[in-house]
Design an enzyme around this catalytic site. Structure first.
Site, PDB file in Angstrom:
ATOM      1  N   TRP A 101       0.828  -1.214   0.000  1.00 19.26           N
ATOM      2  CA  TRP A 101       0.000   0.000   0.000  1.00 19.26           C
ATOM      3  C   TRP A 101       0.852   1.249   0.000  1.00 19.26           C
ATOM      4  O   TRP A 101       0.499   2.238  -0.637  1.00 19.26           O
ATOM      5  CB  TRP A 101      -1.010  -0.017   1.148  1.00 19.26           C
ATOM      6  CG  TRP A 101      -2.058  -1.060   0.912  1.00 19.26           C
ATOM      7  CD1 TRP A 101      -2.276  -2.179   1.650  1.00 19.26           C
ATOM      8  CD2 TRP A 101      -3.007  -1.118  -0.171  1.00 19.26           C
ATOM      9  NE1 TRP A 101      -3.299  -2.920   1.096  1.00 19.26           N
ATOM     10  CE2 TRP A 101      -3.756  -2.301  -0.017  1.00 19.26           C
ATOM     11  CE3 TRP A 101      -3.280  -0.288  -1.266  1.00 19.26           C
ATOM     12  CZ2 TRP A 101      -4.778  -2.665  -0.907  1.00 19.26           C
ATOM     13  CZ3 TRP A 101      -4.294  -0.654  -2.146  1.00 19.26           C
ATOM     14  CH2 TRP A 101      -5.025  -1.827  -1.966  1.00 19.26           C
ATOM     15  N   ASP A 171      -2.181   6.621   6.195  1.00 20.10           N
ATOM     16  CA  ASP A 171      -3.210   5.739   5.656  1.00 20.10           C
ATOM     17  C   ASP A 171      -3.523   4.708   6.743  1.00 20.10           C
ATOM     18  O   ASP A 171      -2.713   3.843   7.045  1.00 20.10           O
ATOM     19  CB  ASP A 171      -2.677   5.051   4.389  1.00 20.10           C
ATOM     20  CG  ASP A 171      -3.666   4.042   3.809  1.00 20.10           C
ATOM     21  OD1 ASP A 171      -4.724   3.804   4.417  1.00 20.10           O
ATOM     22  OD2 ASP A 171      -3.358   3.488   2.734  1.00 20.10           O
ATOM     23  N   LYS A 195     -12.756  -1.751   5.527  1.00 25.65           N
ATOM     24  CA  LYS A 195     -11.991  -2.718   6.301  1.00 25.65           C
ATOM     25  C   LYS A 195     -12.555  -2.803   7.722  1.00 25.65           C
ATOM     26  O   LYS A 195     -13.005  -3.834   8.160  1.00 25.65           O
ATOM     27  CB  LYS A 195     -10.507  -2.314   6.357  1.00 25.65           C
ATOM     28  CG  LYS A 195      -9.891  -1.943   5.012  1.00 25.65           C
ATOM     29  CD  LYS A 195      -9.729  -3.118   4.071  1.00 25.65           C
ATOM     30  CE  LYS A 195      -9.420  -2.734   2.632  1.00 25.65           C
ATOM     31  NZ  LYS A 195      -8.212  -2.001   2.400  1.00 25.65           N
TER      32      LYS A 195
HETATM   33  C1  PLP Z   1      -7.643  -1.459   1.108  1.00 24.77           C
HETATM   34  C2  PLP Z   1      -6.566  -0.468   1.290  1.00 24.77           C
HETATM   35  C3  PLP Z   1      -6.378   0.588   0.380  1.00 24.77           C
HETATM   36  C4  PLP Z   1      -7.232   0.763  -0.843  1.00 24.77           C
HETATM   37  O1  PLP Z   1      -8.469   1.235  -0.512  1.00 24.77           O
HETATM   38  P1  PLP Z   1      -9.571   1.547  -1.625  1.00 24.77           P
HETATM   39  O2  PLP Z   1     -10.706   2.000  -0.815  1.00 24.77           O
HETATM   40  O3  PLP Z   1      -9.814   0.243  -2.357  1.00 24.77           O
HETATM   41  O4  PLP Z   1      -9.037   2.577  -2.541  1.00 24.77           O
HETATM   42  C5  PLP Z   1      -5.369   1.493   0.639  1.00 24.77           C
HETATM   43  N1  PLP Z   1      -4.582   1.387   1.705  1.00 24.77           N
HETATM   44  C6  PLP Z   1      -4.723   0.377   2.604  1.00 24.77           C
HETATM   45  C7  PLP Z   1      -3.818   0.311   3.782  1.00 24.77           C
HETATM   46  C8  PLP Z   1      -5.719  -0.570   2.419  1.00 24.77           C
HETATM   47  O5  PLP Z   1      -5.876  -1.570   3.305  1.00 24.77           O
END
Ligand code: PLP
Length: 359
Positions: A101, A171, A195
């Site tokens: 990521w 993030d 998530k």
């Molecule tokens: C799932 C995830 C993403 C991507 O998220 P989207 O909503 O599909 O754009 C980005 N960063 C992390 C850490 C993730 O777990």
């Protein structure tokens, strides 16, 4: 019948939340309407949005000088929107590369600014968080970007970086609300909801208010944090149903006792899995102990020829979506807030049984 769902995302939601949403599906609180059918500017939905934000603030202890935005586009859109909204007159940003990521964030940001990778754990296949003493930070960077829980690699920061005057941007898609967090240490916290919060389609962005107003002129209005903050995330139609479900999840978390209680539960759940992996040669988790994620637990069978049989058998035992991400292979158990400890106990029992019959 409900199964135990170990998906990394979209992921398991608390059963009481699904039940409540089902009850309220056709008639929310006597309005005669589903939340999906309401005007986003009407009094019913406005009350939902306000309650959702208030509960999010309560759970995380978000200070008053931070704005909460409910956006669309997911964390991946945010990878572009972060440089767009934060560069101001600067031209470069620092990134810490801890896995898949982080790499995506870096690749996207490179379209908008000079990216300086201030530290990376690629040398050991992203199995650890580089200690801050190894970071080569640039004091003139617009911000420092980290991914505090690498969903694919299963690597989680157990500490908060100190970036001084340079805003820290995180993030937190896959571990937001999983533990007590000190929001005041960050400039921006963002992520997709699917998530640990709610349905896909909702993106949260918590931003310190002095960072608003630095957007590049080309920034689309719906993605301009200052404009969205001025309009309470309502420049256009926000993802209303996603916000409503997030609100139900926040209520559920508060009823559980809040983040301190969730943190203890999540610690206990993760320990069940890691302790077992460390006690056997049949399975293996590759991450440094100090940096292991409490939310996403990747593991490998010593004999990868057994992978398909493992997944098939797990499914027969009511345990689904344990396949690892295609980029790393193996298995992964995601054990977000909504995964009860019974699910993790059942998984450990299954791991033992599979080892006995195939070891
Ligand atoms: C799932 C995830 C993403 C991507 O998220 P989207 O909503 O599909 O754009 C980005 N960063 C992390 C850490 C993730 O777990």
């Amino acid at each position: 019948m409900r199964i135990f769902n170990f998906s990394a995302g979209p992921a398991v939601l608390p059963e009481p939340v699904l039940q409540r949403a089902a009850q309220e599906m056709q008639d929310w609180h006597g309005s005669g309407m589903s939340v999906m059918e309401m005007s986003h500017r009407g009094s019913e939905f406005t009350s939902i949005l306000e309650k959702t934000e208030t509960d999010f603030r309560t759970l995380l202890g978000i200070p008053a000088n931070y704005r909460v935005l409910f956006l669309q586009g997911g964390a991946l859109a945010m990878n572009a929107l972060i440089p767009m909204n934060l560069l101001g007159t600067k031209t470069s940003a620092d990134y810490i590369n801890t896995g898949e990521w982080s790499k995506k964030s870096i690749a996207e940001a490179q379209k908008y600014c000079q990216v300086h990778v201030a530290a990376s754990s690629e040398d050991r296949h992203f199995t650890y968080v580089p200690p801050q003493s190894d970071w080569q930070l640039d004091s003139d960077a617009a911000y420092v970007h980290v991914c505090t829980n690498e969903t694919i690699g299963g690597v989680e920061y157990q500490w908060v970086p100190d970036t001084g005057e340079v805003p820290l941007v995180a993030d937190m898609s896959s571990h937001i609300l999983s533990r007590v967090m000190d929001v005041s240490k960050y400039g921006v916290i963002y992520g997709g909801a699917q998530k640990n919060i709610g349905p896909a389609g909702l993106t949260f962005c918590i931003v310190r208010d002095d960072l608003l107003g630095r957007a590049l002129p080309i920034t689309p209005s719906v993605f301009n944090w200052k404009e969205q903050a001025e309009h309470d995330s309502m420049i256009n139609t926000p993802p209303t149903y996603g916000i409503y479900i997030a609100g139900l999840v926040f209520e559920w978390l508060i009823a559980q006792g809040g983040l301190a209680v969730m943190e203890e539960k999540n610690k206990a759940k993760a320990a069940l899995l890691y302790d077992y992996f460390d006690s056997t040669g049949f399975y293996r988790n590759p991450v440094d102990r100090a940096d292991r994620s409490r939310m996403n637990v990747p593991f490998f069978l010593h004999d990868t020829a057994l992978d398909a049989a493992f997944l098939h058998s797990a499914q027969q035992h009511g345990m689904l979506q344990l396949k690892g991400h295609r980029s790393v292979g193996g298995m992964r158990a995601s054990i977000y807030n909504a995964m009860p400890i019974e699910g993790v106990r059942a998984l450990v029992e299954f791991l033992k049984e599979f080892e006995r019959s195939h070891g």
